[in-house]
Design an enzyme around this catalytic site. Structure first.
Site, PDB file in Angstrom:
ATOM      1  N   THR A 172     146.875 -13.738  13.275  1.00 14.54           N
ATOM      2  CA  THR A 172     146.160 -13.743  14.559  1.00 14.54           C
ATOM      3  C   THR A 172     144.823 -14.444  14.399  1.00 14.54           C
ATOM      4  O   THR A 172     144.299 -15.029  15.349  1.00 14.54           O
ATOM      5  CB  THR A 172     145.959 -12.283  15.054  1.00 14.54           C
ATOM      6  OG1 THR A 172     145.510 -11.484  13.955  1.00 14.54           O
ATOM      7  CG2 THR A 172     147.228 -11.716  15.632  1.00 14.54           C
ATOM      8  N   LYS A 227     142.568 -17.123  16.816  1.00 11.53           N
ATOM      9  CA  LYS A 227     141.148 -16.947  17.149  1.00 11.53           C
ATOM     10  C   LYS A 227     140.340 -18.198  16.790  1.00 11.53           C
ATOM     11  O   LYS A 227     139.496 -18.652  17.556  1.00 11.53           O
ATOM     12  CB  LYS A 227     140.607 -15.702  16.425  1.00 11.53           C
ATOM     13  CG  LYS A 227     141.241 -14.412  16.892  1.00 11.53           C
ATOM     14  CD  LYS A 227     141.127 -13.270  15.905  1.00 11.53           C
ATOM     15  CE  LYS A 227     141.954 -12.064  16.366  1.00 11.53           C
ATOM     16  NZ  LYS A 227     142.103 -11.008  15.322  1.00 11.53           N
ATOM     17  N   LYS A 255     148.800 -15.168   0.987  1.00  8.40           N
ATOM     18  CA  LYS A 255     147.920 -15.923   1.899  1.00  8.40           C
ATOM     19  C   LYS A 255     147.289 -17.122   1.164  1.00  8.40           C
ATOM     20  O   LYS A 255     146.696 -17.996   1.769  1.00  8.40           O
ATOM     21  CB  LYS A 255     146.880 -14.978   2.483  1.00  8.40           C
ATOM     22  CG  LYS A 255     147.467 -13.870   3.378  1.00  8.40           C
ATOM     23  CD  LYS A 255     146.399 -12.854   3.791  1.00  8.40           C
ATOM     24  CE  LYS A 255     146.983 -11.672   4.544  1.00  8.40           C
ATOM     25  NZ  LYS A 255     147.272 -11.942   5.975  1.00  8.40           N
ATOM     26  N   HIS A 262     155.832  -5.576  11.260  1.00 13.40           N
ATOM     27  CA  HIS A 262     154.739  -6.536  11.044  1.00 13.40           C
ATOM     28  C   HIS A 262     154.782  -7.187   9.667  1.00 13.40           C
ATOM     29  O   HIS A 262     153.845  -7.923   9.304  1.00 13.40           O
ATOM     30  CB  HIS A 262     153.389  -5.840  11.186  1.00 13.40           C
ATOM     31  CG  HIS A 262     153.090  -5.310  12.539  1.00 13.40           C
ATOM     32  ND1 HIS A 262     152.365  -5.995  13.484  1.00 13.40           N
ATOM     33  CD2 HIS A 262     153.433  -4.137  13.127  1.00 13.40           C
ATOM     34  CE1 HIS A 262     152.251  -5.266  14.576  1.00 13.40           C
ATOM     35  NE2 HIS A 262     152.900  -4.147  14.381  1.00 13.40           N
ATOM     36  N   LYS A 318     140.425 -13.789   6.008  1.00 13.34           N
ATOM     37  CA  LYS A 318     141.546 -12.851   6.195  1.00 13.34           C
ATOM     38  C   LYS A 318     141.594 -11.956   4.951  1.00 13.34           C
ATOM     39  O   LYS A 318     140.890 -12.201   3.996  1.00 13.34           O
ATOM     40  CB  LYS A 318     142.883 -13.605   6.357  1.00 13.34           C
ATOM     41  CG  LYS A 318     143.139 -14.625   5.256  1.00 13.34           C
ATOM     42  CD  LYS A 318     144.353 -15.506   5.561  1.00 13.34           C
ATOM     43  CE  LYS A 318     144.106 -16.523   6.661  1.00 13.34           C
ATOM     44  NZ  LYS A 318     145.236 -16.538   7.623  1.00 13.34           N
ATOM     45  N   ARG A 319     142.443 -10.931   4.950  1.00 10.96           N
ATOM     46  CA  ARG A 319     142.559 -10.082   3.763  1.00 10.96           C
ATOM     47  C   ARG A 319     142.943 -10.971   2.587  1.00 10.96           C
ATOM     48  O   ARG A 319     143.637 -11.985   2.755  1.00 10.96           O
ATOM     49  CB  ARG A 319     143.611  -8.997   3.986  1.00 10.96           C
ATOM     50  CG  ARG A 319     143.201  -7.878   4.892  1.00 10.96           C
ATOM     51  CD  ARG A 319     142.126  -7.000   4.314  1.00 10.96           C
ATOM     52  NE  ARG A 319     142.540  -6.278   3.112  1.00 10.96           N
ATOM     53  CZ  ARG A 319     142.602  -4.925   3.036  1.00 10.96           C
ATOM     54  NH1 ARG A 319     142.335  -4.186   4.090  1.00 10.96           N
ATOM     55  NH2 ARG A 319     142.956  -4.327   1.921  1.00 10.96           N
TER      56      ARG A 319
HETATM   57  C1  LIG Z   1     151.936   0.845   3.649  1.00 14.96           C
HETATM   58  C2  LIG Z   1     150.767  -0.026   3.541  1.00 14.96           C
HETATM   59  C3  LIG Z   1     150.696  -1.036   4.654  1.00 14.96           C
HETATM   60  C4  LIG Z   1     149.558  -1.078   5.456  1.00 14.96           C
HETATM   61  C5  LIG Z   1     149.488  -2.020   6.477  1.00 14.96           C
HETATM   62  C6  LIG Z   1     150.551  -2.879   6.680  1.00 14.96           C
HETATM   63  C7  LIG Z   1     150.444  -3.848   7.829  1.00 14.96           C
HETATM   64  C8  LIG Z   1     151.741  -4.090   8.467  1.00 14.96           C
HETATM   65  C9  LIG Z   1     149.892  -5.106   7.324  1.00 14.96           C
HETATM   66  C10 LIG Z   1     149.471  -6.017   8.438  1.00 14.96           C
HETATM   67  O1  LIG Z   1     148.425  -5.868   8.976  1.00 14.96           O
HETATM   68  N1  LIG Z   1     150.337  -6.996   8.723  1.00 14.96           N
HETATM   69  C11 LIG Z   1     149.885  -8.083   9.565  1.00 14.96           C
HETATM   70  O2  LIG Z   1     150.131  -7.751  10.921  1.00 14.96           O
HETATM   71  C12 LIG Z   1     149.619  -8.740  11.805  1.00 14.96           C
HETATM   72  C13 LIG Z   1     149.800  -8.246  13.226  1.00 14.96           C
HETATM   73  O3  LIG Z   1     151.128  -8.318  13.605  1.00 14.96           O
HETATM   74  C14 LIG Z   1     150.284 -10.092  11.567  1.00 14.96           C
HETATM   75  O4  LIG Z   1     149.703 -11.053  12.398  1.00 14.96           O
HETATM   76  C15 LIG Z   1     150.154 -10.512  10.099  1.00 14.96           C
HETATM   77  O5  LIG Z   1     150.911 -11.669   9.857  1.00 14.96           O
HETATM   78  C16 LIG Z   1     150.633  -9.372   9.198  1.00 14.96           C
HETATM   79  O6  LIG Z   1     150.368  -9.677   7.840  1.00 14.96           O
HETATM   80  C17 LIG Z   1     151.680  -2.850   5.896  1.00 14.96           C
HETATM   81  C18 LIG Z   1     151.758  -1.895   4.858  1.00 14.96           C
END
Ligand SMILES: CCc1ccc([C@H](C)CC(=O)N[C@@H]2O[C@H](CO)[C@@H](O)[C@H](O)[C@H]2O)cc1
Length: 819
Positions: free
Chosen positions: A661, A665, A559, A362, A553-554
């Site tokens: 996503t 939405k 971003k 992701h 978004k975060r």
């Molecule tokens: C290790 C810490 C950590 C925690 C969460 C993450 C996630 C992968 C971050 C995340 O939510 N990524 C998002 O995933 C969505 C679902 O696929 C995508 O639509 C977003 O573009 C992506 O930033 C990475 C690293």
């Protein structure tokens, strides 16, 4: 099969009313007189849960009776959102339940607002997992989702003096009527210690892991009901002490020691790590990951053997999907269970393992790719370190002797990075241990093969595929935008909610004046409702006739929320200079959490609120401009914001947003998108059409090229007057008179480094925005484009994504296609 016949699950208004009163009495121990709103909510929750159970139990029974192939989804995060209204929708009893409550003088909307949402995730990844659960249950893919039952979820965000403050999330303070504790379903989990390699009398070689701590994982099940569909399970694990109380210590008066094990054990599932895309490498995080993975795999093996199957066929029964690398330790854990506990030989175990797992990536952000330090790993999981070394050894041998790989290639591809104290590349473990690897948008999957996992894609091209993300149309339009849902259903029927492609039938209404007026009226109503909410939350009044420009978004530098702020400052300075007389009134609405330790993200929140404070109280401009930061963004809040948006900000630097996503939405709720060619924006524009999308900025290749060509952000400052004005304004002190240098870090980073190319994309952003303002001027044309946007969003249903996973990776049939 004997189906349950009971009034307790009747769907008529009176059945529901009776059940509600019964549950209020028997479950909550209250009669209407003297009951609180929370009592009513709980009673209604149990009433609806009973009806969800019917479907859920039936589906689970069918899966075991017919011994069906099942998807096991492993994710460290889920963002299901509030359950009540969604379950009413899935059961199709929203109207009669509201009527039943009204007859008792209760406003059901008020009860729905009582529910604390389980904030067991950070953002995109967690919400996607929940959309996928909804789709698997709706389409009828036999599935079970595993995760962690954090006692405290994502922090509650408060904005004080423009700064983010984090507060403990007490989602369980009133209990959780939607879960059932499965006290008998529990597993022992070991940590630390050492291993003993023994050869028994008849020469069999086994390894014993002698841990130095043990605890227990207990299952908590939340039944998930598909829309007019099937059931699924969200099985979350909670850590508990095996011995919760040490009486001997207590007798010796050492009261702390008496409960020490309990406290230490429960710590494992105490709280969600609030980092989004930043790896922290904390020991507790690794323990959390191993804890839920081991519970889940032991549970799958129990279910498998319960079916009278042998472990050799585990991969025929279960397709296990790894939601990013957070559960990747599963590859080593399954090997440990098969080899050490079930004495299956290595090669056979490895074959089963690879055929079980699929891995979804992701993110491409280097700082988000998990690499666990070897010393930490040895301390926490000594046996798994041995197994990973063995996997690595055999892999490197294969590369060397079967593929003639060079030493550079070997060190690039190895699971072990020997630099420094050494670390384990979890993305490599997941890739080597899986039969399929996918990205989450077409562009992201290409970049994954071109960069992060290039060598693996060269070696195993067939292992790599793409499954573009999707969203659940149930929660993100039917539930959050009932007015628009009503208009669409009365226009094209209700099939679209389970087949989103049907929305294309709306296209020929795009220029119909009556339909357009209804469309605009609904948007206006949703904007007025959000405006009331903004007033309530921030005290700021926003005129619903303004264009609602939404950026939620975060908070993260890639971003580029701060690019949006530079544009707002440009508008502000133009108005102050008496230009822009005819500018259209704009309300900029921001929302999103910053990881508590992420300095720049928190400074960006302060910048947004400081610009808001300056503009919102400035009578010269605040009829034209408003800047809002809505605190504590969540699924619940998002459902209120998306239906009210006119313009959707998807402005990440190309190549950084894996998919997005929120973009889907907002577009599905009629917002037009201003965005870069990044993530799923690319496919959205392909579907929606260039004319109905406000594109700007460098694409991923141009970004790469510019980065390699020693990019000088300062050049843009020198050559672009507007950019120079807003940049200088940043540090003029006007935004932070008490501390003029407050935004210096942002100013300097942009001027001298600008890793996310804000300076390079500023001009093109403004040019594209000029087109937005121009188009907004013609409301009927804007509405036509809004209708076309919705009509062409069919591809972005999470049902389509799940169908892709089923055909490309899981090779599984849905109940629908079964006799
Ligand atoms: C290790 C810490 C950590 C925690 C969460 C993450 C996630 C992968 C971050 C995340 O939510 N990524 C998002 O995933 C969505 C679902 O696929 C995508 O639509 C977003 O573009 C992506 O930033 C990475 C690293």
């Amino acid at each position: 099969s004997k189906t349950i016949k009971s009034k307790r699950i009747g769907l008529s208004k009176n059945d529901i009313k009776d059940s509600f009163l019964e549950n209020l009495f028997f479950h909550i121990g209250r009669v209407p007189k003297g009951a609180t709103i929370m009592d009513y909510y709980q009673a209604l929750a149990y009433t609806v849960r009973d009806r969800v159970f019917k479907e859920f139990v039936t589906t689970v029974k069918r899966i075991s009776d017919e011994d069906l192939r099942v998807v096991a989804y492993l994710s460290a995060e889920y963002l299901p959102g509030p359950h009540l209204a969604n379950n009413l929708l899935s059961l199709g009893i929203t109207e009669q339940t509201a009527a039943a409550m009204a007859e008792l003088g209760i406003d059901m909307e008020e009860l729905i607002l009582q529910e604390e949402e389980p904030g067991l995730g950070n953002g995109g990844l967690g919400r996607l997992a929940s959309c996928y659960l909804d789709s698997m249950a709706t389409i009828g893919i036999p599935s079970i989702a595993y995760g962690i039952r954090y006692e405290f979820g994502i922090f509650e965000q408060h904005i004080k003096n423009g700064l983010q403050e984090e507060y403990t999330d007490k989602w369980l303070q009133y209990g959780n009527p939607w879960e059932v504790v499965r006290s008998e379903i529990g597993y022992n989990i070991m940590f630390g210690g050492s291993t003993k390699h023994v050869t028994d009398s008849n020469g069999n070689f086994t390894v014993n892991w002698i841990p130095d701590s043990k605890l227990r994982g207990t299952a908590y099940d939340t039944p998930i009901l598909g829309y007019k569909g099937y059931g699924s399970i969200l099985r979350l694990w909670r850590a508990e002490a095996i011995d919760t109380f040490d009486f001997s210590a207590y007798n010796k008066g050492d009261y702390y020691k008496a409960v020490q094990e309990k406290i230490l054990s429960e710590n494992i599932t105490k709280v969600l790590y609030p980092n989004d895309e930043q790896e922290t490498g904390k020991e507790l995080r690794l323990k959390q990951q191993y804890f839920f993975v081991s519970c889940s795999l032991q549970d799958l093996i129990r279910l498998h053997l319960l079916q009278g199957r042998i472990l050799d066929t585990l991969h025929e029964k279960f397709a296990i999907q790894l939601n990013d690398t957070h559960p990747a330790i599963a590859v080593a854990e399954l090997m440990r269970l098969l080899v050490d506990d079930y004495q299956i030989d290595w090669d056979k175990s490895w074959n089963i393992t690879q055929r079980c797992f699929g891995y979804t990536n992701h993110t491409l952000l280097p700082e988000a790719l998990e690499k666990w330090s070897i010393p930490l790993f040895r301390r926490v999981l000594p046996r798994h370190l041995e197994i990973i070394y063995e996997i690595n050894h055999r892999f490197v041998q294969e590369l060397k002797y079967q593929h003639g790989c060079s030493d550079e290639q070997l060190s690039r591809m190895a699971l072990i990075d020997h630099s420094g104290e050494g670390s384990i590349r979890m993305a490599h473990l997941a890739t080597v241990g899986s039969h399929k690897v996918n990205g989450v948008s077409a562009l992201h999957s290409e970049l994954l093969k071109k960069h992060v996992l290039y060598d693996f894609a060269q070696l195993w091209p067939d292992k790599f595929c793409n499954v573009t993300n999707g969203i659940s149309p149930r929660r993100f339009i039917a539930l959050s935008n009932p007015l628009l849902t009503g208009l669409i259903t009365e226009t094209i029927g209700s099939g679209w909610l389970t087949d989103l492609k049907e929305l294309s039938k709306l296209e020929n209404m795009a220029e119909d004046p009556t339909f357009q007026n209804k469309w605009m009226a609904i948007k206006q109503t949703n904007k007025a409702s959000l405006s009331d909410h903004i007033k309530l939350e921030t005290g700021i009044s926003v005129d619903p006739s303004m264009m609602f420009d939404v950026h939620v978004k975060r908070i993260h530098e890639y971003k580029r929320q701060h690019l949006n702020v530079l544009n707002i400052l440009h508008l502000y300075l133009q108005i102050k200079k008496g230009n822009n007389k005819d500018m259209i009134p704009m309300a900029f609405i921001f929302a999103g959490k910053a990881a508590p330790g992420y300095f720049m993200a928190k400074l960006i929140i302060k910048l947004i609120t400081a610009v808001g404070d300056l503009i919102n109280q400035d009578t010269e401009v605040n009829d034209k401009l408003k800047v809002i930061f809505l605190p504590d963004f969540s699924v619940k809040k998002a459902q209120h914001i998306y239906p009210a948006a006119d313009l959707s900000e998807q402005i990440s630097m190309a190549g950084k947003e894996a998919s997005g996503t929120g973009n889907m939405k907002l577009s599905l709720n009629g917002a037009l998108t201003i965005g870069t060619l990044d993530g799923a924006n690319v496919e959205m524009m392909e579907e929606i059409g260039m004319d109905n999308f406000f594109l700007f900025g460098l694409n991923a290749e141009e970004v790469q090229h510019k980065k390699q060509g020693n990019y000088k952000p300062g050049d843009h400052y020198v050559h672009n007057l507007h950019l120079r004005e807003v940049m200088d304004f940043l540090i003029s002190g006007a935004l932070s008179p008490e501390n003029p240098k407050l935004f210096q870090p942002i100013y300097e980073q942009l001027l001298y480094d600008d890793p996310y190319m804000i300076m390079a994309d500023f001009e093109s952003y403004l040019i594209s925005r000029a087109k937005v303002y121009e188009e907004w001027g013609n409301q009927s044309n804007w509405t036509k484009k809004s209708i076309i946007n919705v009509a062409r969003m069919g591809k972005f249903s999470s049902d389509r994504s799940i169908q892709d996973y089923s055909s490309l990776i899981w090779k599984i049939d849905s109940f629908q296609n079964r006799p």
